[in-house]
Every structure is written in C-alpha cells, then in structure tokens.
Design a protein around this motif. Structure first.
Motif, mmCIF file in Angstrom:
data_model
loop_
_atom_site.group_PDB
_atom_site.id
_atom_site.type_symbol
_atom_site.label_atom_id
_atom_site.label_comp_id
_atom_site.label_asym_id
_atom_site.label_seq_id
_atom_site.Cartn_x
_atom_site.Cartn_y
_atom_site.Cartn_z
ATOM 1 N N SER A 168 45.131 -17.807 0.711
ATOM 2 C CA SER A 168 45.150 -16.908 -0.437
ATOM 3 C C SER A 168 45.544 -15.493 -0.035
ATOM 4 N N SER A 169 45.022 -15.012 1.093
ATOM 5 C CA SER A 169 45.264 -13.638 1.529
ATOM 6 C C SER A 169 46.701 -13.404 1.957
ATOM 7 N N PHE A 170 47.416 -14.465 2.277
ATOM 8 C CA PHE A 170 48.816 -14.335 2.658
ATOM 9 C C PHE A 170 49.754 -14.651 1.495
ATOM 10 N N VAL A 171 49.500 -15.751 0.805
ATOM 11 C CA VAL A 171 50.426 -16.252 -0.212
ATOM 12 C C VAL A 171 50.426 -15.394 -1.483
ATOM 13 N N GLN A 172 49.256 -15.018 -1.985
ATOM 14 C CA GLN A 172 49.202 -14.312 -3.262
ATOM 15 C C GLN A 172 49.723 -12.871 -3.204
ATOM 16 N N PRO A 173 49.389 -12.076 -2.171
ATOM 17 C CA PRO A 173 50.003 -10.747 -2.106
ATOM 18 C C PRO A 173 51.520 -10.800 -1.984
ATOM 19 N N LEU A 174 52.028 -11.768 -1.200
ATOM 20 C CA LEU A 174 53.474 -11.922 -1.075
ATOM 21 C C LEU A 174 54.077 -12.308 -2.425
ATOM 22 N N GLY A 175 53.388 -13.204 -3.152
ATOM 23 C CA GLY A 175 53.869 -13.619 -4.465
ATOM 24 C C GLY A 175 53.871 -12.482 -5.465
ATOM 25 N N ALA A 176 52.846 -11.633 -5.422
ATOM 26 C CA ALA A 176 52.781 -10.495 -6.342
ATOM 27 C C ALA A 176 53.934 -9.535 -6.124
ATOM 28 N N THR A 177 54.523 -9.598 -4.938
ATOM 29 C CA THR A 177 55.624 -8.700 -4.603
ATOM 30 C C THR A 177 56.985 -9.316 -4.887
ATOM 31 N N ILE A 178 57.160 -10.603 -4.602
ATOM 32 C CA ILE A 178 58.509 -11.180 -4.697
ATOM 33 C C ILE A 178 58.631 -12.346 -5.677
ATOM 34 N N ASN A 179 57.527 -12.919 -6.138
ATOM 35 C CA ASN A 179 57.619 -14.095 -7.004
ATOM 36 C C ASN A 179 57.464 -13.670 -8.466
ATOM 37 N N MET A 180 58.542 -13.741 -9.226
ATOM 38 C CA MET A 180 58.536 -13.237 -10.592
ATOM 39 C C MET A 180 59.168 -14.245 -11.547
ATOM 40 N N ASP A 181 58.545 -15.402 -11.663
ATOM 41 C CA ASP A 181 59.094 -16.444 -12.524
ATOM 42 C C ASP A 181 59.136 -16.005 -13.984
ATOM 43 N N GLY A 182 58.055 -15.380 -14.457
ATOM 44 C CA GLY A 182 58.019 -14.925 -15.838
ATOM 45 C C GLY A 182 59.092 -13.885 -16.107
ATOM 46 N N THR A 183 59.290 -12.981 -15.157
ATOM 47 C CA THR A 183 60.332 -11.965 -15.287
ATOM 48 C C THR A 183 61.712 -12.605 -15.265
ATOM 49 N N ALA A 184 61.909 -13.613 -14.416
ATOM 50 C CA ALA A 184 63.191 -14.313 -14.351
ATOM 51 C C ALA A 184 63.511 -14.993 -15.683
ATOM 52 N N ILE A 185 62.493 -15.526 -16.338
ATOM 53 C CA ILE A 185 62.691 -16.159 -17.648
ATOM 54 C C ILE A 185 63.172 -15.135 -18.663
ATOM 55 N N MET A 186 62.541 -13.955 -18.683
ATOM 56 C CA MET A 186 62.993 -12.899 -19.585
ATOM 57 C C MET A 186 64.449 -12.544 -19.309
ATOM 58 N N CYS A 202 62.217 -17.561 -28.007
ATOM 59 C CA CYS A 202 62.875 -18.190 -26.854
ATOM 60 C C CYS A 202 62.154 -17.858 -25.551
ATOM 61 N N VAL A 203 61.790 -16.589 -25.376
ATOM 62 C CA VAL A 203 61.100 -16.183 -24.149
ATOM 63 C C VAL A 203 59.747 -16.878 -24.040
ATOM 64 N N LEU A 204 58.970 -16.870 -25.133
ATOM 65 C CA LEU A 204 57.655 -17.506 -25.111
ATOM 66 C C LEU A 204 57.756 -19.006 -24.867
ATOM 67 N N LEU A 205 58.754 -19.654 -25.492
ATOM 68 C CA LEU A 205 58.931 -21.097 -25.307
ATOM 69 C C LEU A 205 59.275 -21.423 -23.862
ATOM 70 N N ALA A 206 60.174 -20.640 -23.267
ATOM 71 C CA ALA A 206 60.544 -20.870 -21.863
ATOM 72 C C ALA A 206 59.349 -20.635 -20.938
ATOM 73 N N LEU A 207 58.567 -19.597 -21.223
ATOM 74 C CA LEU A 207 57.363 -19.329 -20.422
ATOM 75 C C LEU A 207 56.382 -20.493 -20.518
ATOM 76 N N PHE A 208 56.203 -21.016 -21.718
ATOM 77 C CA PHE A 208 55.263 -22.122 -21.916
ATOM 78 C C PHE A 208 55.732 -23.384 -21.190
ATOM 79 N N ILE A 209 57.013 -23.693 -21.295
ATOM 80 C CA ILE A 209 57.556 -24.892 -20.642
ATOM 81 C C ILE A 209 57.410 -24.764 -19.122
ATOM 82 N N HIS A 210 57.745 -23.611 -18.589
ATOM 83 C CA HIS A 210 57.636 -23.400 -17.140
ATOM 84 C C HIS A 210 56.175 -23.488 -16.692
ATOM 85 N N PHE A 211 55.304 -22.857 -17.457
ATOM 86 C CA PHE A 211 53.874 -22.873 -17.145
ATOM 87 C C PHE A 211 53.335 -24.298 -17.142
ATOM 88 N N LEU A 212 53.659 -25.051 -18.188
ATOM 89 C CA LEU A 212 53.084 -26.380 -18.361
ATOM 90 C C LEU A 212 53.687 -27.408 -17.404
#
Length: 428
Positions: free
Chosen positions: A306-324, A239-249
């Motif tokens: 990139s220097s603004f968006v990606q560091p902020l995302g690494a801190t607060i954006n956790m889509d894969g974790t939310a799926i779990m 279930c986790v892998l399927l949700a990750l794949f659907i979200h990714f794709l």
C-alpha cells in the motif's frame, strides 16, 4: 483507530446533504445572502477540512514509502513490484480512454451543438488559461519530466508537494536503510513510530471533521455549478458518467474478482470511506493518507505494498481523468465538425497514457492533459472553456474513480504476493 462503518454513513449523509442544499441554493446564487453562506460557511468549513488533510500528505507519503521499501526488503522484489504496478496503471489508463472514446462515438454528445464554440467561455479560456501557467505546463516535454523526477532540492520538493520527487527521494532513503539495516535499527524504529503518529492524526481528522468537511466542499461546488450547467451539456455529462461507471464496474470489478479472487462488493464496502472523501475533495493527493489507511485496515493490504503502490498511483494513475479526456476530445471534435481518423484516436490514447505520467503533479492536471491531447490531434484547446462549468462536478466523480483504481491494483498485487508466499511455503 479504524475507519468504521458509522463514519462511512456520516460521510455519505454529509455528501447527500451537501448536494441537496447546494442544488436548492444554486438558482439563487446571485443573491447576497446565498453568497455569504457559500463563502463564510460552506467554503470555510470545506477548506479547513481540505487544509487539514493536505497538511498530512507530505509526511504520510514520505514516511509510508520509506517504510514500504524497507518492508519489501529485497531490492529485486521492489523492482518487480514497481514494474508490475506501472504496467497495471498504464494498461488500465489505456482501457479507460478507449472505453470513453467508444461511448462518445456511439452517443455523439457534440452533434448539432456547434454554436457552443462561439460562446464567451471559449475566448475567456483562451485569454486566461492558455496564456498563463497552464500553458507553460503544457510546453513541458516528457523528457524534462523524467529528468525532474530526481529532486535537486529535497526541501523545496517537500515544500511544493512535488509527489514524484518526494517518492523518488523516499525510495532512495528506503533502499539505503535496507543496505545498512543492522547499523540503524533506531532510525527504522523512529520511522515506524512517526508513522503511528501521523496516521493517528489522519484518522482523528477523519473521525471528527470528514463528514462536515465533505458537506461544505460539496455544498459550495453545487451552489457554484449546480445542475443548470448540466442541462446544456447533458449528453456530454452522461457520456463521462457512463464511461466512469463501466470502467469502475467491469475493469476494477473484474480485476478484484478474477485477479485478486475477492468479492467486489467486499472491496466497495471496505473502501467506501476513502471514495466519499475523494468525491468531496476532488484531489487524489489530498485523500491519499485516508485511502492508504482504509486499504490497509479495511482491505488487509500490507503496508509494504500500500505504501508504495497507492502514492505512486495518486501521482501517475488517472483513469477517471483519462475518461474525461476521451469523451471531451470526441465531443469537441464533433462540435468542430471534425471526424477523427483511426490514427488520431490511437494518438489520443497514446498521448493521454503518456501524459498521465508526464504531467503528474501539475495543478488542474485534468485540463492540462486535455489541452495536450487536443493540440496533438489539431483541435483548438480553447474549446475546453465550454466544459469548465461542469468540470468541478465531474472532477469529484473521476477523482473517486482514480483512487479506487489505485486501491484495486494494491489489492491485486497484495493477493498475488500472498499466494506466491503460500506456494513457496508449500514447496518448502
């Protein structure tokens, strides 16, 4: 120095070799010679690589965000970029956990397995994790986290790698440099030269150590977890892998195709090196220097974004974790014989989205956030002990999804800004 296709191939070979060898040795993990190989070869090689890239995280994040803010130039544009970034991140996280809940409700991974709640792992997790530092992290309120974004001691923030505080301080420095730009050209040039140095080190680490490091990290993960734990929790794993794949794709693929108007295949090919390292390290922060350089060099994302968006995302954006969290919440509810109401499921979505910001920077953040979610809907957080055995394997996959989301949003915002600039030039 550019992240090459050959390096991508080497990383993939290292990952595959690590999975195969780790899986072969896993059934013999109790043997002394296997433990020796795991501890003194796989673990040492992997941890050395991990330490080298962790070594570069703080300088890369601080220097990159300062230059990113200076590169944006206009504080109003910076504010607009920040609002768009936060909106994208919150929206994709809400979509991610909704997908996870729907898949878990349809496939019902916890049906008929209520005996798992009586396992020793549940009581062990209750006695160790919930009464330790993780429990203290759960008790931190959202308002306290917002207040703690501003560092009272910058040196301490850097020493503990508190990403939100480092980002906040770097933004202040960047804005100040914009305000006094004509008076400090030498200081700005110093930041630019420092950026060249730290990025050279990052890419040298990638070039000479990434493949063997990825091999060591993945090999030790599969020796310790292997596929044995997956058998008992197979449907949860699926279930986790399927949700990750659907979200990714569909979510990331759709964003790249329809918002950025670029090919998703082009995006995957360009970002593959960072995804491979993320899979092996299971840490969005650790792979951040590599994911930023890959996005800038291979995907053409300007440094200011990139220097603004990606560091902020690494801190607060956790889509894969939310799926779990979504799958695990429904899974544990089914084990407990609890039918979640519509309001409880909405609560799960809201808590998970807010917690993605509220618990940023906490070690083991995925399980900390899950404990918060379970508590919010009246489920026993000690049941997390059931999924601990396979969480390391899933963590590798969801980390790759997490950083891919950060890069996808960077590409979207970069393309939107490019089109806006071209439109302004045409009208002029």
């Amino acid at each position: 120095m550019k992240v090459s296709n050959r390096l991508t191939l080497y990383i993939v070979i290292g990952l595959v070799a690590g999975i195969i060898i780790g899986s072969i040795l896993s059934p013999m993990s109790g043997e002394g010679w296997v433990q020796w190989i795991d501890q003194y070869i796989f673990n040492v090689v992997g941890q050395l690589f991990l330490s080298m890239i962790f070594m570069m995280v703080v300088p890369v994040v601080f220097i990159s965000i300062v230059l990113g803010v200076v590169g944006v130039g206009d504080p109003k544009t910076l504010g607009s970029l920040g609002i768009k970034t936060l909106a994208f991140y919150l929206a994709t996280t809400a979509i991610a956990i909704s997908i996870a809940i729907i898949i878990a409700l349809v496939l019902q991974p916890g049906e008929g397995q209520s005996e798992l709640l009586a396992s020793s792992e549940v009581e062990e997790y209750r006695e160790t994790e919930l009464e330790g530092e993780t429990g203290e992290a759960i008790n931190q309120t959202f308002d306290q986290t917002i207040i703690n974004i501003i560092p009272t001691n910058v040196i301490e923030a850097m020493g503990t790698a508190n990403m939100l505080q480092i980002i906040a301080f770097a933004i202040f420095i960047g804005i100040a440099l914009i305000a006094v730009k004509d008076k400090v050209p030498g200081l700005i040039r110093l930041f630019e030269e420092a950026n060249e140095v730290v990025m050279w080190i990052v890419l040298a680490i990638m070039k000479y150590f990434a493949a063997i490091g990825a091999f060591g990290l993945v090999a030790t993960a599969f020796v310790q977890a292997g596929f044995g734990a997956i058998q008992q929790l197979g449907m949860y794993f699926v279930c986790v892998l399927l949700a990750l794949f659907i979200h990714f794709l569909f979510v990331y693929g759709g964003a790249i195709r329809f918002l950025a108007k670029r090919s998703f295949i082009w995006f995957i090919k360009g970002f593959a090196p960072a995804m491979g390292v993320a899979f092996s390290t299971s840490s969005s922060s650790a792979v951040l220097p590599i994911s930023m350089e890959t996005a800038q060099k291979n995907l053409g994302v300007r440094k200011g974004i990139s220097s603004f968006v990606q560091p902020l995302g690494a801190t607060i954006n956790m889509d894969g974790t939310a799926i779990m969290q979504g799958v695990a919440t429904v899974f544990i509810a089914q084990l407990s014989g609890v039918d979640l109401t519509i309001m409880q499921m909405i609560t799960v979505v809201i808590i998970a989205v807010v917690a993605s910001i509220g618990t940023a920077g906490v070690p083991g953040v995925g399980l900390v956030m899950l404990a918060m979610v379970l508590t919010a809907v009246g489920l026993d957080p000690a049941a997390i002990g059931i999924i601990i055995g396979i969480d390391r394997l899933l963590d590798m996959t969801r980390t790759a999804v997490n950083i891919t989301g950060d890069a996808a949003i960077s590409v979207v915002l970069n393309e939107q800004m490019t089109r806006k600039e071209e439109k302004a030039e045409t009208q002029a």
